[in-house]
Scaffold this motif. Structure first.
Motif, PDB file in Angstrom:
ATOM      1  N   VAL A 293       0.851  -1.182   0.000  1.00 57.36           N
ATOM      2  CA  VAL A 293       0.000   0.000   0.000  1.00 57.36           C
ATOM      3  C   VAL A 293       0.888   1.233   0.000  1.00 57.36           C
ATOM      4  CG1 VAL A 293      -0.176   0.125   2.525  1.00 57.36           C
ATOM      5  CG2 VAL A 293      -1.991   1.079   1.101  1.00 57.36           C
ATOM      6  N   GLN A 294       0.455   2.282  -0.733  1.00 56.24           N
ATOM      7  CA  GLN A 294       1.174   3.545  -0.798  1.00 56.24           C
ATOM      8  C   GLN A 294       0.177   4.690  -0.602  1.00 56.24           C
ATOM      9  OE1 GLN A 294       4.493   4.126  -1.120  1.00 56.24           O
ATOM     10  NE2 GLN A 294       4.987   1.925  -1.215  1.00 56.24           N
ATOM     11  N   ILE A 300      -5.094   6.548  -1.890  1.00 55.65           N
ATOM     12  CA  ILE A 300      -4.444   5.366  -1.343  1.00 55.65           C
ATOM     13  C   ILE A 300      -4.362   4.351  -2.474  1.00 55.65           C
ATOM     14  CG2 ILE A 300      -4.535   3.525   0.373  1.00 55.65           C
ATOM     15  CD1 ILE A 300      -6.365   5.340   2.036  1.00 55.65           C
ATOM     16  N   ILE A 301      -3.187   3.801  -2.695  1.00 57.92           N
ATOM     17  CA  ILE A 301      -2.986   2.813  -3.758  1.00 57.92           C
ATOM     18  C   ILE A 301      -2.608   1.500  -3.105  1.00 57.92           C
ATOM     19  CG2 ILE A 301      -1.719   2.209  -5.829  1.00 57.92           C
ATOM     20  CD1 ILE A 301      -1.635   5.796  -4.708  1.00 57.92           C
ATOM     21  N   SER A 302      -3.355   0.453  -3.415  1.00 65.73           N
ATOM     22  CA  SER A 302      -3.106  -0.860  -2.840  1.00 65.73           C
ATOM     23  C   SER A 302      -3.066  -1.898  -3.956  1.00 65.73           C
ATOM     24  CB  SER A 302      -4.199  -1.237  -1.830  1.00 65.73           C
ATOM     25  OG  SER A 302      -5.473  -1.274  -2.457  1.00 65.73           O
ATOM     26  N   VAL A 303      -2.287  -2.954  -3.740  1.00 62.61           N
ATOM     27  CA  VAL A 303      -2.176  -4.042  -4.705  1.00 62.61           C
ATOM     28  C   VAL A 303      -2.404  -5.343  -3.974  1.00 62.61           C
ATOM     29  CG1 VAL A 303      -0.623  -2.808  -6.248  1.00 62.61           C
ATOM     30  CG2 VAL A 303       0.334  -4.182  -4.408  1.00 62.61           C
ATOM     31  N   CYS A 311      -4.650  -3.455  -9.028  1.00 60.60           N
ATOM     32  CA  CYS A 311      -4.216  -2.270  -8.293  1.00 60.60           C
ATOM     33  C   CYS A 311      -5.426  -1.358  -8.141  1.00 60.60           C
ATOM     34  CB  CYS A 311      -3.077  -1.574  -9.026  1.00 60.60           C
ATOM     35  SG  CYS A 311      -2.516  -0.037  -8.268  1.00 60.60           S
ATOM     36  N   ILE A 312      -5.758  -1.015  -6.920  1.00 57.29           N
ATOM     37  CA  ILE A 312      -6.945  -0.212  -6.629  1.00 57.29           C
ATOM     38  C   ILE A 312      -6.504   1.136  -6.082  1.00 57.29           C
ATOM     39  CG2 ILE A 312      -9.076  -0.043  -5.292  1.00 57.29           C
ATOM     40  CD1 ILE A 312      -9.253  -3.037  -5.285  1.00 57.29           C
ATOM     41  N   VAL A 313      -7.101   2.180  -6.626  1.00 56.63           N
ATOM     42  CA  VAL A 313      -6.875   3.546  -6.155  1.00 56.63           C
ATOM     43  C   VAL A 313      -8.104   3.978  -5.369  1.00 56.63           C
ATOM     44  CG1 VAL A 313      -6.366   5.918  -6.807  1.00 56.63           C
ATOM     45  CG2 VAL A 313      -5.412   4.030  -8.144  1.00 56.63           C
ATOM     46  N   LEU A 358      -2.543   8.236 -12.291  1.00 52.50           N
ATOM     47  CA  LEU A 358      -3.455   8.497 -11.184  1.00 52.50           C
ATOM     48  C   LEU A 358      -4.625   9.360 -11.652  1.00 52.50           C
ATOM     49  CD1 LEU A 358      -1.015   9.213  -8.213  1.00 52.50           C
ATOM     50  CD2 LEU A 358      -2.640   7.326  -8.381  1.00 52.50           C
ATOM     51  N   PRO A 359      -5.794   9.202 -11.092  1.00 50.87           N
ATOM     52  CA  PRO A 359      -6.917  10.072 -11.463  1.00 50.87           C
ATOM     53  C   PRO A 359      -6.579  11.533 -11.219  1.00 50.87           C
ATOM     54  CG  PRO A 359      -7.681   8.209 -10.158  1.00 50.87           C
ATOM     55  CD  PRO A 359      -6.182   8.173 -10.113  1.00 50.87           C
TER      56      PRO A 359
END
Length: 1512
Positions: A293-294, A300-303, A311-313, A358-359
């Motif tokens: 997670v970052q 928040i970005i998680s894999v 990968c979910i933003v 990123l959005p």
């Protein structure tokens, strides 16, 4: 590094790494560079141009698990980089430079002269600290977080530990994250195994304390903590756990001050305090554990790992802002975020690296999930939309229930009424061409054609008596305006297809002409779904709702044209959805989720490849091809409409529309993005999504395989611009096979040329068999190879593979000998001494060249399996590329094309056989057999056994059910069979496979299948035309209807049937049509459950068999009564003056059919001529015989029906073997062209057979003997002499006449005669029918009878290998790998490795005590009992007295063996050298040599590593 000195050689032997690809385990941004860790190598990519710049191996025995960067002082574009993995740390410095050709260069130098160093525990995190002033000198320091909650202060210059601090909470960590930039304010957030995050300060240790106390504990997760990230500007902390949750915490109170200032707040009691963490939210979105997670300012970005691979933003409200999917089937192991550039980088277990925006970034693509809205049509209350289609680039057309046609302009967002016609009420077909021409079909059979711009200038005609079932446009160009030509296909009742040619002009009315009429073969859903017209020979290819493909060629005459080729049910039973031509190949899609690639030739379609998009994508609607070669798949996944990029392996558009059973249309190139319209709940819904026509995918490195690689096989060499490429085939657990090109010098590179995605389960093993009869060396990749693949679900498939380039020279480039040293400033850091690691700084630039754009797959213009590389190398390098010297940087060239040709040949699929047996009601196969998987394969060409059998290929398969199986494949064509040519007055006649003469279809095979199809089609058409007036007319009696049916339909159906030579399949087709017509006349449906005998009784009509018997017997009597000079009588009694019938099963002759008919009617064939002399007596005999046959036929039908409805205790096809007590199975295949046939089995091992190999021996008289070696989980190695079986098999092929092979025939060949399975044994092996068993009992010879037809195997009773010629008990457990090497003409060295970690070698001697009967004897053995620390998975005997072994302990060991053959045989085994491999779970080993003799060693598992032995 260890070196071992040979006894007789003073050189030092070692292995160096030439290439490695592995899961990407570390990522980090450094300016516009992306640093990636792949195994032990550091790769540099330019994120702006997506170029692969350099690769350096920085670690020796560890993989890179983390990369941490920091600015190197005040210097611009210079970074200090710390790379760590396991217990190893390496420091390097990266600096960008400018050179003369204005290309950015990168310089990578070791950060110190000590090289990599090791600590005593696993490193979880590294933090660069601000330089500390020591004695007036700035000293760079690092903080290391170790695996047991310990922090080490590290001196970067001296490479030593300054201080080590322990936490009071001593536990195993699963992750760690440093907060702060100096030692004084440094804090560690450690994720423990106890499901909590512990925060503590290393500098808080007092002199009287051994450990530092914990400042704060964060609890709440239900699993261990996998990742922790802190964002200082916002004071937010994010944690991820294996409970699949992501938690965001807000730091407040005193702890915020501690994190900001680094100073702990002390309470009045003297105890440090901290505020509580506030849980902002907890979110779930991953399908498996969250690995990393970052945090950024807004997201928040998680894999996820395992099979989530997404990968979910998340935004700060806990909502999903965007989801990235693109990695193939495996975990995402690394994540990096560059907030400044708005980029996210992910690295996966599929070895791919991808960039995502990123959005909110400028170049960010819109979310694939579109937003929907309802379009309000100006309709009355009782009207609603029925049909919808897209038109041109900006219109949607809608037909309503009242017959109104509306158009919606997406630019103006306005509806307009185009026309209104009550003929198209309640039912209307709408089909729009690419040029804006509209075709409409009605329930009454009316067709209307017009331009959307001029609806009043239309053509309309009543074409069919029933409704129009389908309309299809083909061959219309989008830019056609004046004098354009369009082709329309319409399909009506009973499968009648009409080809219409439309002529249009700008102001004139449309004219439509009927070009040809075609007839679809009978099926329950008999209408056209798609079609295409070949631009070369005007071949028409059609797909129907049955899932079949048909090829037509236009013929003169008014009769409907029958197909010249039909591929029945090739797309299952749900229908073909689209047909397209791209790059001279035909692509078809279907609702079975597959798209197939064909080659269209003179004989029709030839299947090349079969692919699917992904599991679950079962409704594939069509494919689209972009100008840059990208292939997009449009279809439905459950209730979603999906546009899937096969190259990027990700969805471009997803719409929740409810499924595919609705009208829809899409405008992919709309200026405002992709527009998807569909009808749902009697309303038109419009969804706006991102543009799918010009989407840019940032892929730095493409995928190789989604799961572990199980096998790697070398195919040959090809040459590309002087650079040799090794062509290999790789198989994987992800059910795919990749054909890859591996480049060794001067740069390392790997390109996936093409992908085979034809297996339904994992592919376990591969074997390659060169075609020695073709021109070219077997080491040349352009020489065709047969590639056999075996895997789960008992699937064995065969392909022909060849790879060539425009400058292919058949191997290594002749202009540069292999001895030439390709200099490169990249130093292989594993092969230089520590003193040489500290090198002077040299500016290194990137090679100035256009990226290789020439790689493409002829069989697939883009990645046909979603492998992510379009089957080509375009705009970037997909593999690894070392930095090259300036001398080569000035050259510029374009890499020519490297073409990969893949041709599907045959398949042996027990799953398909089980389905067919289930459908036919026969005995089903056992589940354990269907679940059998092939563990190992070995193959050889028949030419190696017999010079006259070059068209045969043999495969020995080791199976998990304990059987060793031998199989063969026969080539379709043989050289020297040129077709004859005919000419009339110097004009050559056109060669056609079929033509119609006097209503009968004549073909080149002399079969009547085409005739039967044609008669059924014509009779069906006549029945349909009379259906409403006669057969469905309630005012007529059943007797009248049946009389009309007999006089018209049956006369058409059985026209010229007197001369037919019928098979049961033909009679079955005719009987099915006969019963359908009678059921429709009587008004019966399937749910009435009226048996066929009752249907015929009600209709007072005979079965079709009786009608055929009556016609054929009357015609036979008529011929016999003819004068002797009549031609029909000559043909009946004539014989060929020369020539022999081919060996094997024969085609049925007319006389054979006549004899069978006489026996059915109780007429002796000997009395035929006597009875037929008098017409009255012959008619009486025929009438009585047919009546008797009809009575018996009805009685047998009733008995079979009663038997089917009786409960039966028979399990069907299950027989217990008398020998082993197991259920044994026998397969007897009718071997048509290019079909794999099982002809020999052995269940000797009674355990899972793990490995198999083969070798050849030559006796003193020059005869060749073939041996197969098998190893199983019982630890035994069996050596089989399969020469008797092969000789019996090949002898049957050589015999020109059909006769039994006697024992004397095989004795003359010098082999022992194998025995067939006995009757009881045969039953237990496969449950053969009674007739087959009886035939086998009639054979006196102990050798099985082999029947052939036109050189193709028809039926071969399966043989078994009774006992091996030699049995070796070498391992106490499973034998995973075996390899054999010839020592001399009488000795062979056998090496084996097993689960016991030992390496065993055995010398096999071939003794010939009896002439031409060699005996295998084991004369000497040697072993290394602890050759590896784990299971041995690969063994290979090399030339030069060396043996290679691989194991899951990640070691590649080289052994030296020494043989003494006289006076007594002795062998000695000694360890030579060991090499650590960075590939986890090594599953395979492959070795090959180039033309200069250089050896190359490849190991595969979780990646690929190529090594080469070297002497220093």
């Amino acid at each position: 590094m260890l070196f071992f000195l040979l006894q007789d050689d003073i050189s030092i032997t070692m292995m160096k790494t030439e290439y490695i690809t592995a899961p990407v385990t570390a990522l980090a941004f450094a300016g516009d560079l992306l640093l990636t860790g792949e195994g032990p190598c550091l790769h540099l990519y330019d994120v702006t141009s997506t170029e692969h710049l350099q690769v350096h191996q920085v670690l020796t025995h560890a993989n890179i698990h983390g990369i941490r960067t920091a600015a190197a002082g005040v210097e611009v574009d210079c970074w200090d980089v710390a790379l760590f993995g396991q217990k190893t740390l390496q420091l390097v410095q990266i600096r960008r430079t400018e050179n003369a050709i204005h290309r950015k260069g990168v310089l990578v130098t070791p950060g110190d002269q000590h090289g990599e160093c090791e600590v005593h525990d696993w490193i979880w995190d590294v933090c660069w600290l601000l330089p500390d002033q020591i004695q007036g000198k700035a000293v760079r320091q690092l903080a290391l977080a170790l695996g047991h909650n310990t922090v080490v202060l590290w001196d970067a210059e001296a490479q030593r530990s300054i201080r080590e601090v322990h936490c009071q909470e001593k536990c195993i960590l699963y992750c760690a994250h440093f907060i702060g930039s100096s030692w004084s304010d440094l804090m560690l957030a450690a994720g423990t195994v106890f499901r909590e995050v512990v925060l503590w300060k290393p500098c808080g240790q007092k002199e009287d304390q051994d450990c530092v106390s914990v400042l704060q504990r964060i609890t709440g997760h239900q699993g261990v903590i996998f990742s922790v990230c802190y964002h200082p500007p916002t004071g937010r902390l994010c944690t991820a756990s294996d409970d699949r949750s992501v938690r965001l915490w807000q730091v407040a109170g005193p702890l915020q001050q501690v994190l900001d200032t680094g100073e702990a707040i002390v309470s009045p009691t003297g105890v440090a305090t901290a505020g509580e963490f506030e849980l902002v939210f907890e979110v779930y979105g991953h399908g498996s554990r969250v690995w990393d997670v970052q945090l950024t300012q807004d997201y928040i970005i998680s894999v996820g790992e395992v099979f989530d691979a997404q990968c979910i933003v998340w935004n700060m409200q806990g909502e999903i802002a965007k989801t990235f999917r693109g990695h193939k089937g495996n975990s995402i192991w690394s994540l990096a975020v560059c907030e400044k550039q708005g980029l996210v980088a992910t690295g996966g277990g599929d070895t791919s690296i991808r960039l995502w925006e990123l959005p909110g970034s400028v170049t960010c693509q819109s979310e694939a999930v579109g937003t929907s809205s309802t379009l309000n049509l100006p309709l009355s209350l009782d009207d609603f939309p029925r049909s919808l289609a897209s038109c041109l680039a900006h219109l949607f057309l809608v037909v309503t229930d009242q017959g109104s046609l509306y158009s919606y302009n997406t630019a103006t967002c306005q509806w307009s009424l185009v026309l209104q016609d009550p003929i198209y009420r309640s039912y209307s077909l709408l089909e729009v061409s690419a040029g804006g021409m509209v075709a409409m079909g009605s329930l009454a059979g009316t067709i209307k054609v017009f331009f959307i711009s001029a609806p009043n200038a239309c053509w309309e005609s009543a074409v069919y008596d029933g409704k129009v079932l389908s309309l299809t446009w083909m061959g219309q160009n989008a830019d056609s305006t004046v004098s354009s030509l369009g082709h329309l296909l319409s399909c009506g009742p009973e499968g009648e297809v009409i080809w219409w040619t439309t002529h249009t002009a700008a102001e004139a009315a449309i004219t439509v002409q009927k070009t040809a009429t075609f007839q679809l073969p009978y099926s329950r859903q008999r209408w056209l779904t798609c079609a295409l017209l070949s631009p070369k020979d005007s071949t028409l290819v059609c797909g129907d709702r049955r899932g079949s493909l048909h090829c037509y060629r236009k013929q003169d005459g008014d009769e409907p044209t029958q197909p010249v080729q039909s591929l029945i049910g090739i797309h299952g039973k749900t229908g073909v959805t689209s047909l397209q031509i791209h790059r001279s190949h035909v692509y078809s899609t279907g609702r079975d989720g597959h798209y197939r690639q064909f080659q269209l030739g003179a004989t029709g379609l030839h299947l090349l490849k079969n692919n699917r998009v992904y599991k679950g994508f079962d409704w594939l609607e069509k494919l689209t091809f972009s100008e840059d070669g990208e292939m997009l798949a449009l279809g439905f996944h459950t209730s979603n409409f999906v546009v899937w990029s096969l190259s990027a392996n990700e969805p471009l558009l997803q719409v929740q529309c409810g499924g595919g059973h609705r009208a829809w249309g899409i405008l992919p190139s709309a200026s405002q993005g992709a527009l998807f319209a569909y009808i749902k709940a009697r309303a038109v819904q419009l969804t706006k999504g991102p543009s799918i026509s010009s989407s840019k995918r940032l892929i730095l490195k493409d995928s190789l395989h989604g799961r572990e690689i199980t096998c790697l096989k070398f195919l040959g060499w090809t040459n590309n611009e002087g650079a040799p490429y090794a062509i290999c085939a790789t198989s994987s657990e992800d059910t795919t096979i990749n054909i890859v090109a591996l480049k060794h010098k001067p740069v390392s590179d790997l390109v996936v040329l093409d992908t085979i995605q034809d297996h339904i389960s994992s592919v376990r093993c591969l074997t390659v068999c060169p075609q020695l009869n073709t021109s070219g060396s077997s080491q040349c990749a352009s020489s065709p190879k047969l590639l056999f693949s075996g895997g789960g679900r008992a699937q064995l498939k065969c392909y022909r593979v060849s790879v060539s380039s425009h400058c292919d020279s058949g191997g290594v480039h002749k202009g540069k000998p292999c001895s030439e040293k390709h200099t490169c400033t990249h130093q292989n850091m594993e092969n230089i001494t520590p003193q040489d690691r500290h090198l002077p700084e040299v500016d290194v630039s990137v090679k100035e060249t256009k990226e290789p754009q020439g790689y493409r797959s002829v069989d697939s213009p883009s990645d046909t399996s979603g492998s992510g590389n379009n089957g080509t190398l375009q705009e970037k390098s997909t593999g690894h590329c070392c930095d090259v010297p300036d001398t080569e940087a000035t050259t510029s060239h374009v890499t020519p094309a490297v073409e990969c040709h893949i041709e599907y040949l045959a398949c042996h699929n027990l799953v398909e056989r089980r389905r067919r047996k289930k459908k036919s009601g026969a005995a089903q196969l056992e589940e354990e057999e269907v679940e059998m998987r092939y563990m190992a394969l070995t193959s050889w060409q028949g030419r190696q056994v017999n010079p006259h059998s070059a068209h045969l290929f043999f495969v020995a398969a080791a199976c998990s059910d304990g059987f060793l199986r031998l199989k063969t494949i026969l080539e379709q064509s043989q050289p020297g069979t040129e077709p004859a040519t005919f000419s009339i007055k110097g004009t050559a006649l056109k060669k056609v496979p079929t033509f119609t003469y006097l209503g009968s279809v004549l073909n080149s095979t002399c079969g009547i299948t085409d005739k039967v199809h044609r008669r059924i089609g014509l009779a069906s058409t006549s029945f349909g035309r009379l259906a409403n007036r006669v057969f469905l007319n309630k005012d007529l009696t059943t007797k009248t209807k049946v009389a009309v049916y007999s006089a018209i339909c049956l006369s058409i159906l059985l026209y010229a049937s007197e001369t037919w030579t019928l098979y049961r399949s033909h009679i079955r087709m005719l009987e099915q049509f006969h019963m359908r017509c009678l059921q429709r006349i009587l008004g019966l449906m399937w749910w009435h459950k009226v048996p066929h005998t009752e249907v015929r009784r009600r209709a007072s009509i005979e079965p079709i068999k009786s009608l055929l018997l009556q016609r054929q017997l009357r015609w036979a009597g008529h011929i016999i009564r003819m004068p002797s000079n009549r031609l029909p009588r000559h043909i009946l009694y004539g014989e060929l003056s020369a020539g022999n019938r081919n060996a094997g099963g024969q085609q049925k002759r007319y006389k054979d059919n006549l004899k069978a008919n006489l026996k059915k009617c109780n007429i002796k064939p000997q009395s035929l001529e006597k009875l037929a002399e008098q017409r009255s007596r012959w008619r009486e005999a025929c009438t009585a015989g047919i009546a008797s046959f009809t009575t018996n036929f009805d009685r047998q039908c009733e008995e079979r029906r009663a038997k089917r409805h009786q409960p039966s205790s028979h399990t069907g096809g299950e027989h217990t073997c008398d020998t082993c007590g197991r259920i044994c199975l026998l397969f007897v295949y009718d071997d048509s062209e290019r079909t794999i046939q099982l002809f020999c089995v052995s269940d000797f091992h009674h355990h899972c057979v793990l490995s198999v190999d083969h070798f050849f021996t030559t006796t003193t008289d020059g005869s060749i003997h073939t041996y197969v070696i098998s190893g199983a989980t019982d630890g035994q190695i069996a050596v089989w002499n399969v020469t008797p079986i092969l000789s019996a098999f090949l002898s049957s092929v050589r015999h020109s006449n059909h006769h039994d092979i006697t024992e004397q025939d095989t004795v003359e060949a010098g082999v022992k005669v194998p025995h067939t399975l006995s009757t009881e044994r045969t039953k237990c092996q496969g449950g053969m029918n009674t007739s087959t068993t009886k035939d086998m009992q009639d054979v006196n010879s102990p050798v099985p009878k082999v029947q052939l037809k036109s050189g193709c195997l028809r039926k071969t009773p399966k043989m078994e290998m009774e006992s091996p010629d030699a049995l070796l008990k070498k391992h106490p457990s499973g034998v995973n790998a075996i390899s054999i090497q010839r020592v001399d003409s009488h000795h062979y060295l056998l090496a084996s490795g097993g689960d016991d970690n030992s390496l065993q070698i055995t010398v096999l001697a071939v003794r010939e005590d009896t002439p031409n009967k060699p005996v295998i004897v084991a004369t000497a053995t040697s072993s290394a009992h602890s050759a590896h620390a784990a299971t041995i998975t690969g063994v290979h005997v090399l030339d030069g007295q060396s043996i290679l072994t691989t194991s899951v302990d990640q070691r590649v060991n080289m052994w030296k063996y020494q043989l003494i053959l006289k006076p007594t045989t002795q062998c000695h085994l000694s360890f030579l050298y060991g090499k650590f491999s960075h590939i986890a779970d090594i599953a395979g080993l492959e070795c090959w040599n180039d033309e200069c003799g250089q050896q190359h060693i490849a190991v595969c598992g979780h990646g690929i590593q190529v090594l080469s032995p070297a002497h220093l």
